[in-house]
Motif scaffolding. Structure first.
Motif, short mmCIF file in Angstrom:
data_model
loop_
_atom_site.label_atom_id
_atom_site.label_comp_id
_atom_site.label_asym_id
_atom_site.label_seq_id
_atom_site.Cartn_x
_atom_site.Cartn_y
_atom_site.Cartn_z
N GLU A 8 0.82 -1.26 0.02
CA GLU A 8 0.03 -0.06 0.05
C GLU A 8 0.84 1.33 -0.25
N PHE A 10 3.62 1.69 -1.60
CA PHE A 10 4.02 1.78 -2.83
C PHE A 10 3.12 2.11 -3.72
N ALA A 11 1.93 1.62 -3.46
CA ALA A 11 0.74 2.21 -4.41
C ALA A 11 0.43 3.56 -4.18
N PHE A 14 3.08 5.52 -6.01
CA PHE A 14 2.71 5.47 -7.52
C PHE A 14 1.67 6.54 -7.80
N LYS A 15 0.63 6.55 -6.88
CA LYS A 15 -0.33 7.45 -6.97
C LYS A 15 0.18 8.80 -6.84
N LEU A 17 2.61 9.95 -8.29
CA LEU A 17 3.33 10.06 -9.83
C LEU A 17 2.29 10.14 -10.90
N SER A 18 1.05 9.78 -10.53
CA SER A 18 0.07 9.34 -11.45
C SER A 18 -0.54 10.53 -12.13
N ASN A 19 -0.43 11.68 -11.77
CA ASN A 19 -1.10 12.97 -12.47
C ASN A 19 0.04 13.51 -13.15
N ALA A 20 -0.21 13.86 -14.25
CA ALA A 20 0.64 14.55 -15.24
C ALA A 20 1.35 15.71 -14.62
N LEU A 23 3.58 14.61 -11.68
CA LEU A 23 4.77 14.16 -12.33
C LEU A 23 5.75 15.08 -12.89
N THR A 24 5.12 16.12 -13.50
CA THR A 24 6.05 17.13 -13.91
C THR A 24 6.52 17.99 -12.86
N PHE A 26 7.33 16.85 -10.08
CA PHE A 26 8.29 16.05 -9.38
C PHE A 26 9.58 16.03 -10.15
N LEU A 27 9.55 15.93 -11.38
CA LEU A 27 10.64 15.90 -12.45
C LEU A 27 11.40 17.06 -12.58
N LEU A 97 12.26 2.54 -4.94
CA LEU A 97 11.39 2.53 -5.76
C LEU A 97 11.97 1.69 -6.97
N ALA B 11 2.71 9.03 -16.43
CA ALA B 11 1.70 9.20 -15.66
C ALA B 11 0.42 8.17 -15.66
N LEU B 17 -0.52 1.26 -11.45
CA LEU B 17 -0.05 0.97 -10.42
C LEU B 17 -0.25 1.50 -8.95
N SER B 18 -1.22 2.40 -9.11
CA SER B 18 -1.60 3.24 -7.68
C SER B 18 -2.67 2.81 -6.99
#
Lengths: 103, 103
Positions: A8, A10-11, A14-15, A17-20, A23-24, A26-27, A97, B11, B17-18
């Motif tokens: 959970e 890790f889920a 990942f969540k 990082l799951s929004n564009a 994620l942008t 974060f990068l 990760l 994303a 994986l989320s």
DNA sequence: TTTACTATTCGACATATATCGAATTATATG
DNA sequence: CATATAATTCGATATATGTCGAATAGTAAA
């Protein structure tokens, strides 16, 4: 130990990082703050909340919300420096990760 | 090339994986089907939809939905073998994912 | 202490998602 | 063909999420 993570956790990572947009962000943070190094958001290396929002076309409150989420799952760490916010990518969680995806 | 991925693609992959149930399914599939090898869901190595659902405590339709999502983003590939579904982890996308996190 | 600048919190809302159960489709076998 | 087994699709629903704008809070400097 406090570092061990389950499915959970890790889920959740990942969540985060799951929004564009997130994620942008974060990068972008990762690119200006190498893992393990703390970078200030100064003139040359500006990536504070307001500017991130302009780049993405979202308002400050949304960026703040996304940063909070990235921090909540442990991907980044933040610290106030005057009016701005210093942040860096947590090197341990990045390693965890990659390890997690090694099978 | 058709393999190149942008931020939104990644994303979507992270989104797949989320969810804890979906991540569990992915890991279970990965554990029985090494990347690059196609494993049938036979008696010794059973991981077809129905059984996955029992393990997780969700109904078949939900598992099917999750598998569809994992396939949609390219994390796994599936192929019908009789009544059951063979599946395997796409080795390319795993490599791309690790590469993506290498900075 | 004002004023200016930056970030966070809060309330609202529209959209997306996870899940279920029923119906349908696909395959195999009697 | 009829039956059994496995998987998918569909419709419904409750919950989660992304986003905004306004209000609030933190910090610095005049």
């Amino acid at each position: 130990m406090s570092n061990s993570k389950n499915i959970e956790d890790f889920a959740e990572i990942f969540k985060a990082l799951s929004n564009a947009n997130r994620l942008t962000i974060f990068l972008r943070l990762a690119s200006c703050c190498r893992p393990g190094t703390v970078s200030l958001f100064d003139e040359e290396n500006s990536a504070y909340v307001g500017e991130l929002g302009e780049e993405l076309g979202v308002v400050k409150s949304t960026v703040s919300h996304h940063i909070k989420e990235l921090r909540r799952v442990g991907l980044i760490r933040t610290e106030r420096r005057g009016q701005k916010i210093a942040c860096w990518v947590d090197p341990d969680i990045l390693a965890a990760l990659k390890e997690f995806l090694s099978f």
